[in-house]
Design a protein around this motif. Structure first.
Motif, PDB file in Angstrom:
ATOM      1  N   ARG A   1       0.839  -1.211   0.000  1.00 51.08           N
ATOM      2  CA  ARG A   1       0.000   0.000   0.000  1.00 51.08           C
ATOM      3  C   ARG A   1       0.875   1.263   0.000  1.00 51.08           C
ATOM      4  O   ARG A   1       1.885   1.317   0.705  1.00 51.08           O
ATOM      5  CB  ARG A   1      -0.891   0.040   1.234  1.00 51.08           C
ATOM      6  N   PRO A   2       0.469   2.265  -0.783  1.00 47.16           N
ATOM      7  CA  PRO A   2       1.189   3.545  -0.747  1.00 47.16           C
ATOM      8  C   PRO A   2       1.305   4.023   0.701  1.00 47.16           C
ATOM      9  O   PRO A   2       0.309   4.057   1.437  1.00 47.16           O
ATOM     10  CB  PRO A   2       0.295   4.468  -1.582  1.00 47.16           C
ATOM     11  N   THR A   3       2.522   4.350   1.081  1.00 44.28           N
ATOM     12  CA  THR A   3       2.842   4.558   2.489  1.00 44.28           C
ATOM     13  C   THR A   3       3.427   5.948   2.700  1.00 44.28           C
ATOM     14  O   THR A   3       4.338   6.354   1.971  1.00 44.28           O
ATOM     15  CB  THR A   3       3.854   3.471   2.929  1.00 44.28           C
ATOM     16  N   ILE A   4       2.884   6.659   3.684  1.00 40.25           N
ATOM     17  CA  ILE A   4       3.391   8.010   3.975  1.00 40.25           C
ATOM     18  C   ILE A   4       3.720   8.115   5.461  1.00 40.25           C
ATOM     19  O   ILE A   4       2.890   7.781   6.318  1.00 40.25           O
ATOM     20  CB  ILE A   4       2.341   9.090   3.607  1.00 40.25           C
ATOM     21  N   PHE A   5       4.917   8.575   5.727  1.00 43.88           N
ATOM     22  CA  PHE A   5       5.309   8.872   7.102  1.00 43.88           C
ATOM     23  C   PHE A   5       5.316  10.383   7.301  1.00 43.88           C
ATOM     24  O   PHE A   5       5.817  11.123   6.436  1.00 43.88           O
ATOM     25  CB  PHE A   5       6.724   8.358   7.384  1.00 43.88           C
ATOM     26  N   GLY A   6       4.780  10.852   8.433  1.00 48.26           N
ATOM     27  CA  GLY A   6       4.840  12.278   8.787  1.00 48.26           C
ATOM     28  C   GLY A   6       5.804  12.476   9.946  1.00 48.26           C
ATOM     29  O   GLY A   6       6.283  11.509  10.557  1.00 48.26           O
ATOM     30  N   ASP A   7       6.098  13.759  10.231  1.00 41.67           N
ATOM     31  CA  ASP A   7       7.004  14.134  11.331  1.00 41.67           C
ATOM     32  C   ASP A   7       8.339  13.402  11.241  1.00 41.67           C
ATOM     33  O   ASP A   7       8.873  12.917  12.246  1.00 41.67           O
ATOM     34  CB  ASP A   7       6.350  13.827  12.695  1.00 41.67           C
ATOM     35  N   VAL A   8       8.840  13.319  10.050  1.00 39.76           N
ATOM     36  CA  VAL A   8      10.114  12.609   9.858  1.00 39.76           C
ATOM     37  C   VAL A   8      11.261  13.587  10.106  1.00 39.76           C
ATOM     38  O   VAL A   8      11.217  14.736   9.671  1.00 39.76           O
ATOM     39  CB  VAL A   8      10.182  12.025   8.428  1.00 39.76           C
ATOM     40  N   GLU A   9      12.264  13.109  10.816  1.00 38.76           N
ATOM     41  CA  GLU A   9      13.480  13.913  11.025  1.00 38.76           C
ATOM     42  C   GLU A   9      14.440  13.603   9.885  1.00 38.76           C
ATOM     43  O   GLU A   9      14.553  12.443   9.461  1.00 38.76           O
ATOM     44  CB  GLU A   9      14.156  13.536  12.358  1.00 38.76           C
ATOM     45  N   ALA A  10      15.163  14.633   9.454  1.00 40.89           N
ATOM     46  CA  ALA A  10      16.004  14.475   8.260  1.00 40.89           C
ATOM     47  C   ALA A  10      17.049  13.369   8.391  1.00 40.89           C
ATOM     48  O   ALA A  10      17.454  12.771   7.402  1.00 40.89           O
ATOM     49  CB  ALA A  10      16.690  15.793   7.947  1.00 40.89           C
ATOM     50  N   GLY A  11      17.470  13.085   9.629  1.00 36.84           N
ATOM     51  CA  GLY A  11      18.541  12.091   9.802  1.00 36.84           C
ATOM     52  C   GLY A  11      18.038  10.663   9.956  1.00 36.84           C
ATOM     53  O   GLY A  11      18.840   9.728  10.058  1.00 36.84           O
ATOM     54  N   MET A  12      16.715  10.473  10.018  1.00 37.88           N
ATOM     55  CA  MET A  12      16.188   9.102  10.205  1.00 37.88           C
ATOM     56  C   MET A  12      16.552   8.220   9.006  1.00 37.88           C
ATOM     57  O   MET A  12      16.686   8.704   7.885  1.00 37.88           O
ATOM     58  CB  MET A  12      14.665   9.130  10.357  1.00 37.88           C
ATOM     59  N   ARG A  13      16.639   6.929   9.252  1.00 35.15           N
ATOM     60  CA  ARG A  13      17.009   6.017   8.160  1.00 35.15           C
ATOM     61  C   ARG A  13      15.992   6.063   7.017  1.00 35.15           C
ATOM     62  O   ARG A  13      16.377   5.980   5.857  1.00 35.15           O
ATOM     63  CB  ARG A  13      17.129   4.576   8.697  1.00 35.15           C
ATOM     64  N   ILE A  14      14.709   6.225   7.352  1.00 40.44           N
ATOM     65  CA  ILE A  14      13.725   6.274   6.258  1.00 40.44           C
ATOM     66  C   ILE A  14      13.879   7.535   5.405  1.00 40.44           C
ATOM     67  O   ILE A  14      13.352   7.600   4.301  1.00 40.44           O
ATOM     68  CB  ILE A  14      12.252   6.152   6.750  1.00 40.44           C
ATOM     69  N   ALA A  15      14.624   8.519   5.937  1.00 44.90           N
ATOM     70  CA  ALA A  15      14.867   9.741   5.161  1.00 44.90           C
ATOM     71  C   ALA A  15      16.273   9.761   4.556  1.00 44.90           C
ATOM     72  O   ALA A  15      16.661  10.742   3.928  1.00 44.90           O
ATOM     73  CB  ALA A  15      14.673  10.965   6.043  1.00 44.90           C
ATOM     74  N   GLN A  16      17.025   8.698   4.781  1.00 41.57           N
ATOM     75  CA  GLN A  16      18.411   8.665   4.299  1.00 41.57           C
ATOM     76  C   GLN A  16      18.675   7.531   3.317  1.00 41.57           C
ATOM     77  O   GLN A  16      19.514   7.657   2.436  1.00 41.57           O
ATOM     78  CB  GLN A  16      19.365   8.470   5.500  1.00 41.57           C
ATOM     79  N   GLU A  17      17.984   6.400   3.493  1.00 42.78           N
ATOM     80  CA  GLU A  17      18.326   5.200   2.725  1.00 42.78           C
ATOM     81  C   GLU A  17      17.302   4.967   1.611  1.00 42.78           C
ATOM     82  O   GLU A  17      16.122   5.266   1.781  1.00 42.78           O
ATOM     83  CB  GLU A  17      18.389   3.992   3.672  1.00 42.78           C
ATOM     84  N   GLU A  18      17.776   4.395   0.522  1.00 41.30           N
ATOM     85  CA  GLU A  18      16.875   4.127  -0.601  1.00 41.30           C
ATOM     86  C   GLU A  18      15.977   2.932  -0.246  1.00 41.30           C
ATOM     87  O   GLU A  18      16.477   1.854   0.069  1.00 41.30           O
ATOM     88  CB  GLU A  18      17.678   3.816  -1.864  1.00 41.30           C
ATOM     89  N   ILE A  19      14.663   3.137  -0.299  1.00 39.05           N
ATOM     90  CA  ILE A  19      13.712   2.065   0.044  1.00 39.05           C
ATOM     91  C   ILE A  19      13.276   1.350  -1.231  1.00 39.05           C
ATOM     92  O   ILE A  19      13.100   0.156  -1.276  1.00 39.05           O
ATOM     93  CB  ILE A  19      12.507   2.650   0.808  1.00 39.05           C
ATOM     94  N   PHE A  20      13.127   2.090  -2.296  1.00 45.11           N
ATOM     95  CA  PHE A  20      12.742   1.571  -3.613  1.00 45.11           C
ATOM     96  C   PHE A  20      11.377   0.890  -3.583  1.00 45.11           C
ATOM     97  O   PHE A  20      11.187  -0.241  -4.041  1.00 45.11           O
ATOM     98  CB  PHE A  20      13.812   0.615  -4.147  1.00 45.11           C
ATOM     99  N   GLY A  21      10.428   1.619  -3.011  1.00 46.46           N
ATOM    100  CA  GLY A  21       9.054   1.141  -2.939  1.00 46.46           C
ATOM    101  C   GLY A  21       8.149   2.344  -2.747  1.00 46.46           C
ATOM    102  O   GLY A  21       8.607   3.494  -2.705  1.00 46.46           O
ATOM    103  N   PRO A  22       6.824   2.096  -2.611  1.00 48.18           N
ATOM    104  CA  PRO A  22       5.865   3.214  -2.549  1.00 48.18           C
ATOM    105  C   PRO A  22       5.788   3.857  -1.164  1.00 48.18           C
ATOM    106  O   PRO A  22       4.728   3.895  -0.544  1.00 48.18           O
ATOM    107  CB  PRO A  22       4.547   2.541  -2.939  1.00 48.18           C
TER     108      PRO A  22
END
Ligand code: NAD
Length: 499
Positions: free
Chosen positions: A371-392
């Motif tokens: 499912r298309p997935t959205i995270f809010g309140d993400v900090e710039a240094g978090m892994r989900i904001a740094q690493e390539e996920i290659f998915g929706p």
């Protein structure tokens, strides 16, 4: 949907369709349904060696074919691909999973590249320059390199081979091509059409199989002086290391962690549309996918709620169904990796706003749907904001101003694509100058490259080369500088001071 049946396919070496020497095979299956698409040779070092020998022999003649004639073959290939656009697109939807409109776009990109590179047959410009001495003529010309090892990913299974194989050929090189093992049928089809267009025996060879066998052997083979790879960062590092011993030319196009900046003066409707297309198109499996959205605090809440609404409206399904918005991801390993990042995001304290789960039921259970997935309140240094996920999956980050937005956008190891939505021309120009990426869009998402401009990225997205446009010619040729002295005497540059 066009159905080809689950045929057994072969390698193409020296103009002949042949089985792998060891007789082993692997399967290609539809990621939407699990249906068997074809059975392919699981090749090894012997198969690569034969293909390199064939390409090496063919090079001696191919490099002498006038470049305009080579270009005419590419032109015919472009016409054939245009004639077969629909059936190749249907095959793509079936083997790789992307929705049919995007599959047509993938094929169209290869058609565009064919015509562009066909034209290069009559250009391949070098330079002529004045000489510092009398009666002397100076010029630089492009020379082909030899056998090009072409290693491609599955996410653009027709477009990416075209970005590599077509410029390599027009420049006078020959090719050994290893398509991704998730999309061998499309690699096969690409070469069948090249052969139909008139590419002579041995000029293009296909060896199917896995990166660890076929790819690695291609990279290490002494008869392959140049390798071009599009793939993950990890594979790029492995290929660079393996190529180092032979001091080979290596052209790498690797991952991305692309961001869309939305300023407070942006057209939010347009921005949301651009984000949805860039984050969830091709189920997020684009190197240029927008996996970060950096929104100014004054529009953050609006962008967030509109995006969640749009994501929840998206219909998942097989790519060939006309009302499907999001197709499957490529395989089970990808599905698991994408889901593991959902768990990482939760553990890091980001807020999961929507999605975050494997989609099943309603005919989706046999495929790999997320499912298309959205995270809010993400900090710039978090892994989900740094690493390539290659998915929706995309991560929303709140910023106070343009300086912070650019700092956050640049604060990742990759540098492929970036985008800014703003109505302020001053901000747009600052972003164009300061975003450290190979591609920047203004008031458009992070995707939508055109074939006549350079394509590629800064930092760990690559190693300084560019695909497409004139830049591609620099990858597939060596410069030679030629000096012709017609004075009839020995003139010495830097020593004789002719007047
Ligand atoms: P991947 O790295 O797993 O595989 C790419 C190709 O390399 C495949 O053909 C694979 O078989 C081969 N390979 C794997 N290991 C190898 C080795 N040791 N030696 C030689 N070849 C080897 O990547 P993928 O999953 O197919 O594609 C997704 C990745 O590609 C993502 O990281 C994406 O960002 C990147 N990509 C980049 C661009 C770009 O232009 N920058 C475009 C599309 C995809």
């Amino acid at each position: 949907m066009a159905v080809t049946g689950a045929r057994t396919f072969r390698n193409f070496v020296g103009g002949e369709w042949v089985d792998a020497a060891a007789g082993q095979t692997f399967e290609s299956r539809s990621p939407a349904t699990g249906e068997l698409v074809g059975v392919f040779p699981k090749s090894g070092a012997d198969d690569v060696d034969r293909a390199v020998d064939a390409a090496y022999s063919a090079f001696e003649e191919w490099r002498l074919v006038p470049a305009p004639r080579r270009g005419e073959i590419l032109f015919r290939f472009g016409q054939l691909l245009a004639d077969h656009k629909e059936d190749v697109s249907q095959l793509m939807t079936r083997e790789m999973g992307k929705v049919i409109a995007e599959a047509r776009g993938d094929v169209q990109e290869a058609i565009d590249m064919s015509f562009y590179m066909a034209g290069e047959g009559r250009r391949l410009f070098g330079q002529t320059t004045p000489s510092e001495l009398r009666d002397k003529f100076n010029m630089s010309v492009r020379m082909p390199i030899g056998v090009v090892g072409v290693i491609t990913p599955w996410n653009f299974p027709i477009a990416i081979p075209s970005w590599k194989i077509l410029p390599a050929l027009v420049c006078g090189n020959t090719v050994v091509f290893k398509p991704a093992n998730d999309t061998p049928l499309l690699g096969e089809r690409f070469v069948e059409l090249l052969v139909e267009a008139g590419v002579p025996a041995g000029v293009v060879n296909v060896v199917h199989g896995y990166g660890s066998d076929v790819g690695d052997r291609m990279v290490r083979h002494p008869g392959v002086p140049i390798v071009t790879l599009t793939g993950s960062r990890e594979t790029g590092v492995a290929v660079l290391k393996a190529a180092a011993e032979g001091l080979k030319r290596v052209h790498l196009e690797l991952g991305g962690k692309n961001a869309i900046i939305v300023m407070e003066d942006a057209d939010v409707d347009l921005a949301v549309e651009g984000i949805v297309w860039s984050a969830f198109g091709t189920s997020g499996q684009r190197c240029t996918a927008a996996s970060r959205v950096i929104a100014h605090e004054r529009v953050y809440d609006e962008v967030q709620s509109r995006l969640v609404e749009a994501a929840e409206r998206m219909r998942l399904g097989p790519g060939w169904e006309p009302d499907t918005d999001v197709g499957p991801v490529i395989n089970r390993r990808a599905l698991e990796k994408i889901h593991s990042y959902t768990e990482i995001g939760r553990d890091e304290g980001a807020r999961l706003l929507t999605g975050g789960e494997v989609a099943s039921g309603n005919g989706l259970s046999d495929g790999f749907f997320y499912r298309p997935t959205i995270f809010g309140d993400v900090e710039a240094g978090m892994r989900i904001a740094q690493e390539e996920i290659f998915g929706p999956t995309t991560a929303l980050i709140r910023v106070r101003d343009l300086d912070e937005a650019i700092r956050v956008a640049n604060g990742v190891p990759y540098g492929l694509s970036s985008s800014i939505f703003t109505r302020d021309v001053n901000r747009a120009f600052r972003a164009m100058r300061d975003l450290d990426t190979g591609i920047t869009y203004v008031n458009a998402g992070t995707i939508g490259a055109e074939v006549h401009l350079p394509f590629g990225g800064t930092k760990e997205t690559g190693n300084g080369h560019r695909e497409a446009g004139q830049a591609a010619l620099d990858v597939f040729t060596e410069w030679k500088s030629i000096y012709v002295d017609y004075s009839g005497r020995l003139q010495k540059a830097q020593i004789d001071t002719a007047t």
